[in-house]
Design an enzyme around this catalytic site. Structure first.
Site, PDB file in Angstrom:
ATOM      1  N   LYS A 107      60.663  63.508  52.375  1.00  8.55           N
ATOM      2  CA  LYS A 107      61.774  62.599  52.674  1.00  8.55           C
ATOM      3  C   LYS A 107      63.007  63.100  51.946  1.00  8.55           C
ATOM      4  O   LYS A 107      62.889  63.746  50.899  1.00  8.55           O
ATOM      5  CB  LYS A 107      61.447  61.169  52.192  1.00  8.55           C
TER       6      LYS A 107
HETATM    7  P1  NAD Z   1      70.075  52.380  61.020  1.00  7.46           P
HETATM    8  O1  NAD Z   1      71.024  52.911  60.034  1.00  7.46           O
HETATM    9  O2  NAD Z   1      70.154  52.849  62.439  1.00  7.46           O
HETATM   10  O3  NAD Z   1      70.153  50.781  61.090  1.00  7.46           O
HETATM   11  C1  NAD Z   1      70.149  49.949  59.988  1.00  7.46           C
HETATM   12  C2  NAD Z   1      70.743  48.603  60.437  1.00  7.46           C
HETATM   13  O4  NAD Z   1      70.595  47.652  59.397  1.00  7.46           O
HETATM   14  C3  NAD Z   1      72.227  48.678  60.762  1.00  7.46           C
HETATM   15  O5  NAD Z   1      72.490  47.963  61.943  1.00  7.46           O
HETATM   16  C4  NAD Z   1      72.897  48.014  59.548  1.00  7.46           C
HETATM   17  O6  NAD Z   1      74.126  47.397  59.852  1.00  7.46           O
HETATM   18  C5  NAD Z   1      71.841  47.007  59.160  1.00  7.46           C
HETATM   19  N1  NAD Z   1      71.894  46.615  57.750  1.00  7.46           N
HETATM   20  C6  NAD Z   1      72.233  47.363  56.680  1.00  7.46           C
HETATM   21  N2  NAD Z   1      72.125  46.650  55.542  1.00  7.46           N
HETATM   22  C7  NAD Z   1      71.686  45.432  55.905  1.00  7.46           C
HETATM   23  C8  NAD Z   1      71.378  44.257  55.186  1.00  7.46           C
HETATM   24  N3  NAD Z   1      71.464  44.225  53.871  1.00  7.46           N
HETATM   25  N4  NAD Z   1      70.931  43.173  55.888  1.00  7.46           N
HETATM   26  C9  NAD Z   1      70.817  43.214  57.225  1.00  7.46           C
HETATM   27  N5  NAD Z   1      71.102  44.301  57.965  1.00  7.46           N
HETATM   28  C10 NAD Z   1      71.540  45.405  57.303  1.00  7.46           C
HETATM   29  O7  NAD Z   1      68.611  52.639  60.405  1.00  7.46           O
HETATM   30  P2  NAD Z   1      67.233  52.835  61.177  1.00  7.46           P
HETATM   31  O8  NAD Z   1      67.113  54.273  61.528  1.00  7.46           O
HETATM   32  O9  NAD Z   1      67.090  51.797  62.214  1.00  7.46           O
HETATM   33  O10 NAD Z   1      66.197  52.578  59.992  1.00  7.46           O
HETATM   34  C11 NAD Z   1      65.811  51.275  59.579  1.00  7.46           C
HETATM   35  C12 NAD Z   1      64.501  51.335  58.844  1.00  7.46           C
HETATM   36  O11 NAD Z   1      63.517  51.945  59.688  1.00  7.46           O
HETATM   37  C13 NAD Z   1      64.496  52.148  57.552  1.00  7.46           C
HETATM   38  O12 NAD Z   1      63.618  51.539  56.630  1.00  7.46           O
HETATM   39  C14 NAD Z   1      63.929  53.481  57.987  1.00  7.46           C
HETATM   40  O13 NAD Z   1      63.306  54.174  56.919  1.00  7.46           O
HETATM   41  C15 NAD Z   1      62.918  53.025  59.015  1.00  7.46           C
HETATM   42  N6  NAD Z   1      62.525  54.076  59.966  1.00  7.46           N
HETATM   43  C16 NAD Z   1      63.439  54.653  60.798  1.00  7.46           C
HETATM   44  C17 NAD Z   1      63.033  55.612  61.710  1.00  7.46           C
HETATM   45  C18 NAD Z   1      63.973  56.247  62.715  1.00  7.46           C
HETATM   46  O14 NAD Z   1      63.479  56.947  63.610  1.00  7.46           O
HETATM   47  N7  NAD Z   1      65.267  56.019  62.653  1.00  7.46           N
HETATM   48  C19 NAD Z   1      61.684  56.013  61.746  1.00  7.46           C
HETATM   49  C20 NAD Z   1      60.771  55.403  60.890  1.00  7.46           C
HETATM   50  C21 NAD Z   1      61.209  54.429  60.011  1.00  7.46           C
END
Ligand code: NAD
Length: 476
Positions: A107
């Site tokens: 990571k």
């Molecule tokens: P992202 O950046 O696309 O989205 C995050 C969202 O959360 C945004 O809309 C943001 O405005 C919102 N946000 C930020 N702080 C916040 C808060 N305090 N309260 C409420 N909303 C808030 O991120 P993502 O890629 O969707 O990732 C989200 C989670 O999923 C993370 O834990 C990441 O590790 C996990 N994840 C992502 C992927 C991927 O393919 N992108 C894969 C596996 C796991």
């Protein structure tokens, strides 16, 4: 976020690991080898921006190299730190093993608020960070393959892939150095939606077994279930959209940075996404009630809670107040070890992160294979498949004619049957199969072992077993 009474994110992951490993028969040495993080590289680099040098701190952590390349996303957020990156790298090891993606766990992260920088500045910063990682083989198609995570997406992956190609001009597999790239830069159809899509497939598999539904104190199917989603980013948006549009779920709450929206009759996910893009938040959206203290909505009445933002949001402070019957951890580590215990005692079922959000790495695996094979999935077979189906339809129509038109096929059936599978259909099929198979491996343990009372422990047992077997095969 979790209070000071709680262990750190990495300690929390270790506690959950330890809970599972106590039920296994591993030598203490091997146990320790699997648990520890192999290496974490910290880099501080300067970039000249807006007339002065700005110093940024980034990390790339490698948890386990029992399989290579190692894989895991790169996160852009101000709260990124070594503990978090190491916890996330460990989860990647277990996740890849659980869904049989042939990778070790890694990571990365950069301490930055991407919203503070212009696109061209972000490109400069990303290229410089990538340069530092590429120099040390921490981005490399055969050793370490990043992907998007919070705060990063296709754009950043394209910059990193291009940076690698510039520094490795004769590497024919250069595109396989990162996944989650745009389609026109070596990406794969269905990667952007993959993690959210995986959450949907996971829930569908959960609802295929009446025993699981009963354990959660629910009944029926996904249709009509009330869902609260935290975070309408990549993962949360796609999960909410698909559950609403394809499975009949009612999205009763959406929690974002600046507060939450609630509506008992259901929120329109597409509309709200468009509103956020325009207004940088949910506040002011007309067709719902706005709640300023967004995280309070985690405690609202609902059937399914989908935390899709950050670790530690369900913790010792609020776990007892959670009313959802089923939590699916779309984010990594949203439930702390302490909260996990409270929720288990309350009988809340948790579909654990290492499984629930594995859709991303699964489709990343397909993208990596596509890049190494230099050919789009379905390119060779699609028209051949269509021709064969056409042959069968023509023959059946001839027979129907012969029998005096006593039956016929509907045009809709013919259209669907005749269409050969393209890349997107194949990716979704591969993802669906992966999500179902992995869930079934957890379910089998969950139902058959008296000493396993939750899906998280079942998930750890499956994945640690696989990592251990891989180390044992190497003679460790
Ligand atoms: P992202 O950046 O696309 O989205 C995050 C969202 O959360 C945004 O809309 C943001 O405005 C919102 N946000 C930020 N702080 C916040 C808060 N305090 N309260 C409420 N909303 C808030 O991120 P993502 O890629 O969707 O990732 C989200 C989670 O999923 C993370 O834990 C990441 O590790 C996990 N994840 C992502 C992927 C991927 O393919 N992108 C894969 C596996 C796991």
């Amino acid at each position: 976020m979790s209070s000071a009474r709680e262990p750190s994110f990495r300690e929390s992951v270790d506690l959950m690991f330890n809970r599972a490993v106590r039920l296994m028969d591993l030598s203490p040495g091997l146990e320790e080898k699997i648990r520890v993080c192999n290496a974490t590289y910290t880099v501080r680099f300067g970039v000249r921006l807006r007339g002065q040098i700005h110093t940024f701190t980034g990390y790339r952590s490698v948890h386990s190299e029992h399989m290579e390349p190692v894989k895991g996303g790169i996160r852009y957020a101000t709260a990124v730190n070594q503990d978090e990156v190491e916890a996330l790298a460990a989860l990647m090891t277990y996740k890849c093993a659980l869904v049989e993606a042939p990778f070790g766990g890694s990571k990365g992260g950069l301490c930055i608020d991407p919203r503070e920088w212009e696109v061209h500045e972000l490109e400069q910063i990303t290229r410089r960070f990538a340069y530092e990682l590429i120099k040390r083989d921490l981005i490399n198609p055969s050793q370490n393959v990043p992907a998007p995570d919070m705060g990063t997406g296709e754009r950043e992956m394209a910059w990193m892939a291009d940076q690698y190609a510039r520094m490795n001009t004769t590497d024919i597999n250069a595109k396989a150095c990162v996944t989650g790239k745009p389609l026109n830069a070596g990406g794969i159809a269905g990667r952007v939606e993959a993690t959210g899509r995986g959450v949907q497939y996971a829930l569908r598999e959960f609802f295929r077994d009446s025993r699981d539904i009963e354990k959660a104190g629910l009944s029926g199917s996904l249709d009509g279930k009330r869902v609260i989603v935290q975070g309408l980013g990549n993962v949360g948006y796609h999960a909410a959209k698909f559950l609403q549009e394809e499975d009949g779920c009612i999205i009763t709450g959406i929690i974002e940075r600046d507060g939450a929206l609630v509506s008992a009759k259901g929120l329109n996910v597409e509309d709200i996404r468009a509103w956020i893009a325009q207004h940088q938040g949910v506040k002011g959206y007309p067709d719902a009630t706005y709640v300023e203290n967004g995280s309070a909505v985690l405690e609202e009445e609902c059937d399914i809670l989908v935390p899709a933002v950050l670790e530690g949001v369900i913790n010792l402070d609020n776990a007892a107040n959670i009313k959802a019957r089923l939590i699916i951890e779309a984010a990594n580590g949203p439930v702390t070890a302490g909260a996990d215990e409270i929720l288990r005692e309350k009988g809340v079922i948790i579909i654990p992160d290492m499984y629930a959000n594995a859709g991303g790495v699964t489709v990343s695996y397909f993208e990596w294979v596509k890049n190494l094979s230099h050919i789009r999935f379905g390119r060779m077979q699609r028209r051949e498949e269509e021709a064969r189906n056409q042959l069968l339809v023509a023959e059946l129509e001839r027979l129907s004619d012969y029998m005096g038109d006593t039956w016929s096929m509907t045009e809709d059936f013919k259209k669907k049957y005749l269409r050969g599978a393209g890349e997107l259909e194949l990716v979704r099929s591969g993802l669906d199969d992966t999500m179902r198979t992995a869930y079934q491996s957890m379910r089998e343990i969950w139902h058959s072992r008296e000493d396993v009372s939750d899906l998280r422990t079942a998930a750890y047992l499956v994945s640690i077993g696989k990592v251990a077997a891989s180390y044992q095969a190497k003679g460790l």
